[in-house]
Design an enzyme around this catalytic site. Structure first.
Site, PDB file in Angstrom:
ATOM      1  N   SER A  89       0.793  -1.228   0.000  1.00 58.81           N
ATOM      2  CA  SER A  89       0.067  -0.058  -0.147  1.00 58.81           C
ATOM      3  C   SER A  89       0.853   1.342  -0.045  1.00 58.81           C
ATOM      4  CB  SER A  89      -1.098  -0.124   1.055  1.00 58.81           C
ATOM      5  OG  SER A  89      -2.206  -0.828   0.892  1.00 58.81           O
ATOM      6  N   LYS A  93       0.019   3.665  -2.691  1.00 63.35           N
ATOM      7  CA  LYS A  93      -0.948   4.694  -2.415  1.00 63.35           C
ATOM      8  C   LYS A  93      -0.583   6.247  -2.258  1.00 63.35           C
ATOM      9  CE  LYS A  93      -4.759   1.943  -0.518  1.00 63.35           C
ATOM     10  NZ  LYS A  93      -3.923   0.704  -0.288  1.00 63.35           N
ATOM     11  N   SER A 151      -5.896   3.270   4.507  1.00 63.54           N
ATOM     12  CA  SER A 151      -5.377   2.625   3.481  1.00 63.54           C
ATOM     13  C   SER A 151      -6.555   1.892   2.803  1.00 63.54           C
ATOM     14  CB  SER A 151      -4.476   1.553   4.004  1.00 63.54           C
ATOM     15  OG  SER A 151      -3.407   1.288   2.825  1.00 63.54           O
ATOM     16  N   LYS A 176       2.725   6.527   5.441  1.00 59.62           N
ATOM     17  CA  LYS A 176       1.970   5.698   4.829  1.00 59.62           C
ATOM     18  C   LYS A 176       2.434   4.268   5.110  1.00 59.62           C
ATOM     19  CE  LYS A 176      -1.458   4.114   2.636  1.00 59.62           C
ATOM     20  NZ  LYS A 176      -1.515   3.323   3.551  1.00 59.62           N
TER      21      LYS A 176
END
Length: 450
Positions: A120, A123, A180, A293
């Site tokens: 992720s 992202k 997320s 993140k």
């Protein structure tokens, strides 16, 4: 009387022709900085009290002798390798990079260019494109986005959007940054580009523009198990730097610990809680955690891009393939502590005053100058920035035509005889090349006749 006027006009034309010829010839050398008393081109000027933004002196003093010796090995553009004993903290992750955000300088790396699955962390690029679209006016925070069946079908980390459900752009940003949400990422990709495939092509193009040479995206959320959906710790740091430098408002969302959204569907209305996946936000640290993140899959293991700030110094710690979720946060904290113990940032918020630049053969005789950006330098050896010398290097004149933003010189920064870097000087406006009529008007103005 008519003959007298005719004689004056003839003399004026002759003078104009002489002046035009003189202006076409090599100009007499003039001190370009004469308009700024005390500042001469090419002469060093030492500022008594430079602006300092730094890690605490106590932290710098506490760094080990071994670390100082290692830091002394570094030249401009070089990085430290965790494979060399004494060059940084021991971390569990096989790949990591520590970067200072304003300068982009890498302070520490361990297999920084090793290609791995990012999960992720993908992202971050999705968010860059979302904020790009907001900046350009293509979309607005209040726009309503309808969830497609495809977006709803995303597994993994999600916020459980239903097909046909409507959420605002800002709500979906929260779902991406805090929780997320894979479904929220796809919904935004479709809203901006029409479909995920087109959006992914935009992601790869943006990555290329940032110099992310070892990155290839195949989806917008990192859920894919494709072995060719890859990036590196260095590339993660590069795109994280772009996001936080260009769109610092992302921290308004990346620092939220818990929030809620409201699902409005055919089944009714219900609240859904968002919990931040970045547990570093709740860890006790001597720096401020600002984001950014997390990511994890069975293939990628545990990844993290952690951003932090202390005394004006912003750091990015990119961790890839940590063995467990605790290790990724411990590794990031160790790297950030290492960075703040050893780094000092010099930022020149008050560069030398700039003179007017002489223009040869121009409609205007001078053009104003300005600095392009702000100069910053990351010190790794406890430098005394109070001894920084500033040297303004400018030509004597520019030749018309002059474009706005045209390079006109540099402000050099030196410390102990070594050049730290330079700040570009550019023209503030344009100056057209003078024609015969312009010379005539100059003469008339000089004689007080216009």
């Amino acid at each position: 009387m008519r003959q007298v006027r005719r004689g004056i006009i003839i003399k004026l034309l002759a003078a104009a022709l002489v002046l035009a010829a003189a202006l076409q010839a090599p100009a007499v050398t003039l001190a370009s900085a004469a308009a700024s008393p005390g500042v001469r081109a090419g002469l060093p000027v030492r500022e008594a009290e430079p602006v300092l933004v730094a890690g605490s002196d106590a932290a710098v003093a506490a760094s080990s002798r071994q670390a100082e010796e290692t830091l002394g090995m570094a030249e401009a553009g070089e990085t430290y390798s965790a494979d060399i004993p004494g060059t940084g903290p021991e971390i569990a992750a096989p790949s990591a990079v520590l970067m200072e955000a304003s300068t982009g300088k890498v302070v520490y790396e361990k297999n920084g260019d090793q290609v791995r699955s990012p999960a992720s962390i993908t992202k971050i690029m999705t968010l860059i494109l979302i904020f790009d679209a907001l900046e350009s006016g293509k979309i607005k925070m209040t726009d309503e986005v309808v969830t497609s069946a495809y977006a709803k079908s995303m597994g993994g980390s999600q916020v459980f959007l239903e097909e046909g459900e409507v959420q605002t752009v800002e709500t979906l940003i929260k779902c991406i940054v805090i929780a997320s949400g894979n479904d929220a990422s796809v919904a935004m990709a479709e809203y901006i580009a029409g479909d995920e495939k087109t959006f992914v092509a935009m992601m790869n193009e943006r990555a290329k523009g940032l110099g992310m040479t070892n990155t290839n995206f195949e989806d917008c959320c990192g859920l894919t198990e494709s072995k060719s959906h890859v990036t590196t710790a260095r590339d993660i740091a590069l795109m994280s730097r772009e996001l936080i430098n260009r769109y610092p408002q992302v921290h308004n969302y990346s620092t939220i610990w818990m929030d809620t959204i409201t699902h409005v569907t055919k089944q009714g209305t219900k609240e859904f809680g968002l919990s931040n996946t970045n547990k570093l936000l709740k860890m006790a640290t001597n720096f401020q955690v600002t984001g950014l993140k997390t990511g994890s899959t069975s293939m990628a293991k545990y990844c993290l891009s952690a951003t932090a700030e202390k005394d004006g110094v912003r750091m990015i710690a990119a961790i890839m393939a940590a063995p467990d979720y605790k290790a990724r946060f411990a590794d990031a904290a160790a790297l950030l502590n290492y960075g703040y113990a050893n780094c000092r940032l010099y930022e020149d918020q008050a560069p030398l005053p700039l003179p007017m630049m002489e223009v040869e053969n121009g409609v205007e005789d001078q053009v104003p100058l300005k600095y392009q950006g702000t100069f910053s330098y990351l010190g790794l050896q406890g430098e005394d920035f109070g001894a920084v010398e500033k040297i303004l290097v400018l030509p004597e004149a520019l030749k018309a035509p002059v474009e706005a933003g045209q390079a006109a010189g540099v402000l050099e920064y030196r410390l102990g005889g070594e050049k730290l870097g330079e700040l570009p000087v550019v023209t503030e406006s344009a100056v057209k090349e003078a024609r015969l009529g312009d010379y005539m008007r100059k003469i008339l103005r000089a004689w007080g006749m216009n």
